[in-house]
Design a protein around this motif. Structure first.
Motif, PDB file in Angstrom:
ATOM      1  N   PHE A 124       0.610  -1.207   0.205  1.00  0.00           N
ATOM      2  CA  PHE A 124       0.092   0.080  -0.097  1.00  0.00           C
ATOM      3  C   PHE A 124       0.761   1.399   0.020  1.00  0.00           C
ATOM      4  CE2 PHE A 124      -3.182   2.526   2.822  1.00  0.00           C
ATOM      5  CZ  PHE A 124      -3.941   2.730   2.295  1.00  0.00           C
ATOM      6  N   THR A 132       2.916   7.155   0.979  1.00  0.00           N
ATOM      7  CA  THR A 132       3.891   7.939   1.470  1.00  0.00           C
ATOM      8  C   THR A 132       5.319   8.107   1.399  1.00  0.00           C
ATOM      9  OG1 THR A 132       3.176   6.949   3.675  1.00  0.00           O
ATOM     10  CG2 THR A 132       5.143   8.308   3.893  1.00  0.00           C
ATOM     11  N   SER A 148       2.044  12.763   6.943  1.00  0.00           N
ATOM     12  CA  SER A 148       0.762  12.949   6.781  1.00  0.00           C
ATOM     13  C   SER A 148      -0.688  14.064   5.655  1.00  0.00           C
ATOM     14  CB  SER A 148       0.998  13.983   8.725  1.00  0.00           C
ATOM     15  OG  SER A 148       0.913  13.316   9.639  1.00  0.00           O
ATOM     16  N   PHE A 185       8.938   4.333   3.224  1.00  0.00           N
ATOM     17  CA  PHE A 185       8.650   3.701   4.458  1.00  0.00           C
ATOM     18  C   PHE A 185       7.614   2.405   3.626  1.00  0.00           C
ATOM     19  CE2 PHE A 185       8.838   7.621   7.789  1.00  0.00           C
ATOM     20  CZ  PHE A 185      11.271   7.158   7.335  1.00  0.00           C
ATOM     21  N   THR A 203      -0.553   9.816  11.865  1.00  0.00           N
ATOM     22  CA  THR A 203      -0.342   9.570  13.098  1.00  0.00           C
ATOM     23  C   THR A 203      -0.619   9.743  14.084  1.00  0.00           C
ATOM     24  OG1 THR A 203       0.378  12.414  13.270  1.00  0.00           O
ATOM     25  CG2 THR A 203       2.143  10.952  12.278  1.00  0.00           C
TER      26      THR A 203
HETATM   27  C1  LIG Z   1       7.284   0.876   9.951  1.00  0.00           C
HETATM   28  C2  LIG Z   1       6.821   1.646   8.952  1.00  0.00           C
HETATM   29  C3  LIG Z   1       6.296   1.421   7.843  1.00  0.00           C
HETATM   30  C4  LIG Z   1       5.496   1.814   6.891  1.00  0.00           C
HETATM   31  N1  LIG Z   1       4.865   1.300   6.218  1.00  0.00           N
HETATM   32  C5  LIG Z   1       3.858   2.382   5.149  1.00  0.00           C
HETATM   33  C6  LIG Z   1       3.395   1.622   4.369  1.00  0.00           C
HETATM   34  O1  LIG Z   1       3.070   0.346   3.922  1.00  0.00           O
HETATM   35  N2  LIG Z   1       2.729   2.695   2.775  1.00  0.00           N
HETATM   36  C7  LIG Z   1       2.417   3.253   3.444  1.00  0.00           C
HETATM   37  O2  LIG Z   1       1.707   3.868   2.152  1.00  0.00           O
HETATM   38  N3  LIG Z   1       3.167   4.555   4.472  1.00  0.00           N
HETATM   39  C8  LIG Z   1       3.789   3.687   4.697  1.00  0.00           C
HETATM   40  N4  LIG Z   1       4.177   4.099   6.361  1.00  0.00           N
HETATM   41  C9  LIG Z   1       4.728   5.808   6.639  1.00  0.00           C
HETATM   42  C10 LIG Z   1       3.373   5.963   7.840  1.00  0.00           C
HETATM   43  O3  LIG Z   1       2.307   6.217   7.436  1.00  0.00           O
HETATM   44  C11 LIG Z   1       3.946   7.363   8.024  1.00  0.00           C
HETATM   45  O4  LIG Z   1       5.491   7.333   8.475  1.00  0.00           O
HETATM   46  C12 LIG Z   1       3.164   8.298   8.392  1.00  0.00           C
HETATM   47  O5  LIG Z   1       1.487   8.594   8.230  1.00  0.00           O
HETATM   48  C13 LIG Z   1       3.517   9.944   9.610  1.00  0.00           C
HETATM   49  O6  LIG Z   1       4.787  10.054   7.539  1.00  0.00           O
HETATM   50  P1  LIG Z   1       5.573  11.179   7.965  1.00  0.00           P
HETATM   51  O7  LIG Z   1       6.519  10.093   8.879  1.00  0.00           O
HETATM   52  O8  LIG Z   1       5.864  12.128   6.682  1.00  0.00           O
HETATM   53  O9  LIG Z   1       5.224  11.901   9.268  1.00  0.00           O
HETATM   54  P2  LIG Z   1       5.105  13.888   9.197  1.00  0.00           P
HETATM   55  O10 LIG Z   1       3.629  13.590   8.390  1.00  0.00           O
HETATM   56  O11 LIG Z   1       6.614  14.749   8.417  1.00  0.00           O
HETATM   57  O12 LIG Z   1       5.134  14.414  10.897  1.00  0.00           O
HETATM   58  C14 LIG Z   1       5.974  14.395  11.284  1.00  0.00           C
HETATM   59  C15 LIG Z   1       5.025  15.066  12.603  1.00  0.00           C
HETATM   60  O13 LIG Z   1       4.702  15.944  12.846  1.00  0.00           O
HETATM   61  C16 LIG Z   1       3.007  15.568  12.842  1.00  0.00           C
HETATM   62  N5  LIG Z   1       2.335  16.931  11.952  1.00  0.00           N
HETATM   63  C17 LIG Z   1       2.129  16.630  11.205  1.00  0.00           C
HETATM   64  N6  LIG Z   1       0.732  17.107  10.433  1.00  0.00           N
HETATM   65  C18 LIG Z   1       0.774  17.741  11.388  1.00  0.00           C
HETATM   66  C19 LIG Z   1      -0.783  18.728  11.877  1.00  0.00           C
HETATM   67  N7  LIG Z   1      -1.606  19.337  10.648  1.00  0.00           N
HETATM   68  N8  LIG Z   1      -1.023  18.743  13.060  1.00  0.00           N
HETATM   69  C20 LIG Z   1      -0.073  18.029  13.987  1.00  0.00           C
HETATM   70  N9  LIG Z   1       0.696  17.615  13.704  1.00  0.00           N
HETATM   71  C21 LIG Z   1       0.808  17.113  12.370  1.00  0.00           C
HETATM   72  C22 LIG Z   1       2.842  14.437  12.902  1.00  0.00           C
HETATM   73  O14 LIG Z   1       2.033  13.580  14.067  1.00  0.00           O
HETATM   74  C23 LIG Z   1       4.437  14.189  13.471  1.00  0.00           C
HETATM   75  O15 LIG Z   1       4.862  13.864  14.545  1.00  0.00           O
HETATM   76  C24 LIG Z   1       5.451   3.427   7.666  1.00  0.00           C
HETATM   77  C25 LIG Z   1       6.031   3.374   8.340  1.00  0.00           C
HETATM   78  C26 LIG Z   1       6.438   3.386   9.862  1.00  0.00           C
HETATM   79  C27 LIG Z   1       7.283   3.849  10.638  1.00  0.00           C
END
Ligand SMILES: Cc1cc2nc3c(=O)[nH]c(=O)nc-3n(C[C@H](O)[C@H](O)[C@H](O)COP(=O)(O)OP(=O)(O)OC[C@H]3O[C@@H](n4cnc5c(N)ncnc54)[C@H](O)[C@@H]3O)c2cc1C
Length: 382
Positions: free
Chosen positions: A119, A122, A128, A152, A359
């Protein structure tokens, strides 16, 4: 399914998990290797195809049965539950909105457990903000040309199929089913992770990657909407995984404290220990009650209410998993910090449940939106 049928199914999956999955959980984590024994076990019980329609080689199981299966597997091995549930999530947009031809091409092999599906939302620029994705799909003769990068992505390598959300114009997105042999597609850097180490996580890179016309899911301009609907349905699965981890850690804590002596008596006799165990049990059962209510609501519709409940369940189950697994380590004393005890792995596995699939900060925003926007959802309208 009737209540006693769900319970019978739960016992079958529990037996499978205890006998075939639990014995390998520690090694899978230690060696960061795909849980092949678990995949064999899933095949033996036809779990890979549980949610898919029978006409596509699946078992036609409802969301409740999927939640039960994920919960029981995660109770002994988080990584195995991830390997199980990711293909279900990945193929949901296809099963709901895809053409018959495309479904027949992809679903039966995944349902039979011959390969996985991933899926892919990201990107390096962020996870996010779904509307901020940069991967682009451009219509060309005979299909679509995709350029960009995903980050990821779970189950990479085990998956033959990748459901990729890509931008088709400034404000529209499509879902594209990419085969791992597609020209211009390659797997990038593999991550070294805190937990869920049995499911490989890596970047996907698309360089003029060609996808034939028939492999776009439904309307190429409605991908964002398809994904939002899919997430409402799949968040309960991720919640079930977190709940299973919490239940597994509670099981371990009860067994350990009932067998450990200090000050000449069982640790389980101390009131502070009993109070912690009671709070853990209350938290687990509260999370389970909300999740099962969410499943009922999701079965009725895929509207704002279902979305609100899916976000509430995801937040409560994952926060509970983090709290309960951490307390389970505490109740093991120094041994809880050691890799010989399952709670150490469970606590590491639990952390990601607060991060992925949106998140928990994002989930709280969605819950607040539901409470303010939907008449009657909160105590008062402000
Ligand atoms: C082990 C693992 C497996 C994964 N598997 C998949 C997968 O199979 N497919 C896939 O598509 N994704 C996958 N992901 C990705 C995961 O869904 C994302 O890491 C997650 O959605 C957060 O995105 P980001 O890491 O870019 O953090 P960011 O979006 O950069 O966020 C950084 C911080 O800012 C906060 N933040 C951001 N926007 C806001 C807001 N508007 N208000 C308040 N706080 C905010 C977030 O909560 C977080 O604490 C995986 C992640 C991990 C760690």
């Amino acid at each position: 399914m009737k209540l006693h049928e769900y319970e019978e199914f739960r016992h079958q999956v529990r037996r499978l998990a205890q006998e075939k999955i639990r014995p390998h959980a520690g090694v899978v984590d230690e060696e960061s290797r795909l849980p092949r024994d678990s995949i064999d076990a899933f095949r033996a019980m036809a779990l890979n195809g549980l949610p898919f329609p029978e006409a596509l080689g699946g078992a036609g199981g409802d969301l409740m049965s999927q939640v039960i299966a994920v919960e029981e597997v995660a109770r002994v091995c988080g990584s195995s539950s991830l390997v199980l549930l990711i293909p279900w999530a990945a193929l949901t947009p296809l099963v709901w909105f895809g053409s018959e031809e495309l479904k027949q091409e992809i679903v039966p092999a995944v349902a039979a457990g011959q390969c996985g599906a991933s899926f892919c939302l990201t990107e390096p620029g962020g996870g996010s903000d779904l509307r901020g994705i940069r991967t682009r799909a451009e219509r060309v003769a005979g299909g679509w040309r995709i350029n960009g990068q995903k980050r990821f992505i779970s189950n990479v390598g085990w998956s033959d199929w990748y459901a990729v959300l890509a931008r088709v114009s400034d404000n529209a997105f499509g879902v594209f089913m990419l085969h791992c042999d597609a020209p211009g597609f390659r797997i990038g850097r593999h991550e070294r992770k805190m937990g869920m180490r049995g499911s490989p996580t890596a970047d996907l890179i698309f360089e003029d990657c060609m996808v034939p016309e028939h492999r776009v899911v439904g309307d190429p301009e409605r991908g964002h909407d398809y994904m939002i609907q899919t997430l409402t349905y799949t968040r309960p699965l991720v919640s079930a995984q977190a709940l299973g981890l919490a239940q597994g850690a509670l099981d371990e804590a009860v067994t350990y404290t009932a067998g450990r002596d200090q000050f000449g008596t069982r640790v389980s006799r101390f009131q502070m220990v009993r109070g912690m165990v009671a709070d853990m049990a209350i938290a687990v059962e509260s999370a389970r009650a909300l999740l099962y209510r969410t499943v009922e609501i999701a079965g009725e519709s895929n509207d704002g209410r279902a979305r609100g409940f899916a976000s509430m369940a995801k937040t409560l189950c994952s926060d509970t998993a983090m709290k309960v697994t951490t307390d389970a380590v505490q109740l093991h004393g120094g041994y809880g910090y050691m890799k010989d005890y399952a709670v150490e792995r469970m606590m590491r596995d639990a952390k990601v449940s607060q991060i992925w699939e949106g998140t928990n900060q994002i989930q709280r925003l969605l819950v607040a939106k539901y409470v303010y926007d939907e008449p009657g959802s909160g105590r008062a309208r402000v």
